[in-house]
Write a protein that holds these residues in place. Structure first.
Motif, PDB file in Angstrom:
ATOM      1  N   ALA A  79       0.868  -1.147   0.092  1.00 58.44           N
ATOM      2  CA  ALA A  79      -0.184   0.040   0.094  1.00 58.44           C
ATOM      3  C   ALA A  79       0.762   1.370   0.106  1.00 58.44           C
ATOM      4  O   ALA A  79       0.446   2.201  -0.568  1.00 58.44           O
ATOM      5  CB  ALA A  79      -1.094  -0.022   1.193  1.00 58.44           C
ATOM      6  N   LEU A  80       1.811   1.182   0.790  1.00 55.10           N
ATOM      7  CA  LEU A  80       2.965   2.376   0.804  1.00 55.10           C
ATOM      8  C   LEU A  80       3.716   2.607  -0.216  1.00 55.10           C
ATOM      9  O   LEU A  80       4.231   3.430  -0.574  1.00 55.10           O
ATOM     10  CB  LEU A  80       3.535   2.337   2.227  1.00 55.10           C
ATOM     11  N   ASP A  81       3.706   1.631  -1.493  1.00 58.88           N
ATOM     12  CA  ASP A  81       4.749   1.653  -2.594  1.00 58.88           C
ATOM     13  C   ASP A  81       3.912   2.298  -3.743  1.00 58.88           C
ATOM     14  O   ASP A  81       3.024   1.534  -4.218  1.00 58.88           O
ATOM     15  CB  ASP A  81       5.134   0.156  -2.811  1.00 58.88           C
ATOM     16  N   PRO A  82       4.307   3.519  -4.050  1.00 58.44           N
ATOM     17  CA  PRO A  82       3.907   4.082  -5.159  1.00 58.44           C
ATOM     18  C   PRO A  82       3.568   3.459  -6.475  1.00 58.44           C
ATOM     19  O   PRO A  82       2.916   3.580  -7.249  1.00 58.44           O
ATOM     20  CB  PRO A  82       4.541   5.296  -5.262  1.00 58.44           C
ATOM     21  N   LYS A  83       4.587   2.491  -6.557  1.00 60.48           N
ATOM     22  CA  LYS A  83       4.636   1.658  -7.858  1.00 60.48           C
ATOM     23  C   LYS A  83       3.956   0.340  -7.750  1.00 60.48           C
ATOM     24  O   LYS A  83       3.834  -0.397  -8.709  1.00 60.48           O
ATOM     25  CB  LYS A  83       6.097   1.445  -8.160  1.00 60.48           C
ATOM     26  N   SER A  84       3.265   0.129  -6.700  1.00 64.05           N
ATOM     27  CA  SER A  84       2.467  -1.087  -6.428  1.00 64.05           C
ATOM     28  C   SER A  84       1.385  -0.944  -7.272  1.00 64.05           C
ATOM     29  O   SER A  84       0.460   0.074  -7.698  1.00 64.05           O
ATOM     30  CB  SER A  84       2.003  -1.309  -5.145  1.00 64.05           C
ATOM     31  N   SER A  85       0.863  -2.117  -7.813  1.00 67.78           N
ATOM     32  CA  SER A  85      -0.455  -2.176  -8.777  1.00 67.78           C
ATOM     33  C   SER A  85      -1.526  -2.238  -7.870  1.00 67.78           C
ATOM     34  O   SER A  85      -2.666  -2.181  -8.479  1.00 67.78           O
ATOM     35  CB  SER A  85      -0.393  -3.515  -9.648  1.00 67.78           C
ATOM     36  N   LYS A  86      -1.515  -2.384  -6.761  1.00 68.30           N
ATOM     37  CA  LYS A  86      -2.969  -2.678  -5.816  1.00 68.30           C
ATOM     38  C   LYS A  86      -3.428  -1.195  -5.439  1.00 68.30           C
ATOM     39  O   LYS A  86      -2.578  -0.341  -5.222  1.00 68.30           O
ATOM     40  CB  LYS A  86      -2.552  -3.462  -4.509  1.00 68.30           C
TER      41      LYS A  86
END
Length: 340
Positions: free
Chosen positions: A333-340
């Protein structure tokens, strides 16, 4: 020729178009609302069903652990109270699945007759106290060392990096097995009983001693990429002190990886504490502990009281799994590059 005022129907089309055009920027502004990184992370987290389920499980365990004295009072049984009259001649609980009944929801502890439900929730409290205390101390230590090392650089960075690598070279389990009994016996006279609170404090200290290095490396890498940013240069130009830049300018910008590191450190400490107690090095009698319950329950696997081993082992598994899943979901959730 009469001068009649213009009616609503006689307004020129341009007037209505102008009114719509004036309203359009406001509508567009409402359609595109800026969100902070924290709000975006919260949106991703709410969409993750795994995160929601693990969060509910973690909160439930924490609430039960905190409310364990109240639960014991309402339940009417203390964790150390024995029920020898409910054991047979072999020391096994009388009844089905280890003596499960309306008075003893999870049965009785074989040999001692103590209520397994009370042992479980008080053992959960012990594990969570150790895990949270060790995580707070170790993460705080790692943050301070990492932020100082990354910001100042030079010989300070080299010395702290060397010290971090030196600490990482020590095998945690071997050192813990060796140092914990030495500290306990050296602090008290021969034959004197070591208090449970002192044993817990030693375990927390050993965990904190070996748990800060990964966080220090993580924070150092983040600070190296942030220390040359414009706002840091502006703070230096304004005459801000190093402490202000470190803890007011840089630290608020790395809260996300620190939070993830904290959430992932908790299950590791819970599992490590249970392993030490299973090896009879960590928490011992009479302090309730999940690892010790698993240790004593293993000898009843071949008897009708196999539930005495299965229940605490399942509790350890569920707690560690829930914290791990929550930490992974939080990282995504805290990763800006996450696809979620």
């Amino acid at each position: 020729m009469s001068n009649t005022p213009a009616t609503a129907d006689s307004r020129s089309p341009g007037t209505e178009d102008t009114a719509v055009a004036v309203l359009q920027p406001e509508t567009a502004a409402k359609a595109f609302v800026g969100r902070s990184p924290g709000e975006l992370a919260w949106i991703r987290l709410k969409r993750d069903r795994t995160a929601f389920g693990s969060f509910i499980t973690v909160v439930l365990f924490i609430v039960v652990a905190l409310a364990s004295p109240l639960i014991s009072k309402l339940y009417g049984v203390t964790p150390t109270a024995g029920n020898a009259g409910l054991l047979n001649s072999e020391g096994l609980p009388i009844g089905y699945l280890g003596g499960i009944s309306a008075d003893h929801w999870l049965g009785l502890e074989a040999g001692s007759g103590r209520d397994l439900f009370m042992q479980l929730i008080f053992g959960l409290r012990t594990s969570l106290i150790i895990a949270f205390s060790a995580a707070i101390i170790s993460i705080s230590t790692g943050v301070v060392i990492g932020i100082i090392s990354g910001y100042f650089g030079g010989w300070v960075d080299q010395a702290l990096t060397w010290f971090t690598d030196f600490a990482l070279a020590f095998p945690f389990l071997v050192f813990a097995l060796a140092i914990i009994p030495i500290i306990n016996t050296a602090s008290y006279d021969v034959g004197e009983e070591v208090p449970g609170s002192f044993r817990i404090g030693v375990i927390i200290g050993v965990f904190a001693l070996f748990g800060w290095m990964t966080t220090a490396r993580l924070v150092r890498g983040q600070i190296l990429s942030l220390r040359e940013r414009e706002y840091v240069e502006a703070a230096r130009a304004a005459g801000a002190s190093s402490a202000h830049i470190l803890f007011k300018q840089l630290l608020p910008n790395i809260w996300a990886p620190i939070l993830v590191a904290f959430s992932l450190a908790l299950p590791g400490f819970i599992a490590a504490e249970a392993a030490l107690s299973f090896l009879n090095i960590g928490v011992v009698e009479p302090t309730p502990d999940l690892g010790r319950l698993v240790y004593y329950g293993r000898q009843w696997l071949g008897t009708p009281d196999w539930a005495y081993f299965l229940i605490p082992a399942s509790a350890v598994f569920i707690v560690v799994l829930a914290f791990n899943l929550l930490g992974d979901s939080l990282r995504d959730a805290l990763d800006p590059k996450s696809s979620k």
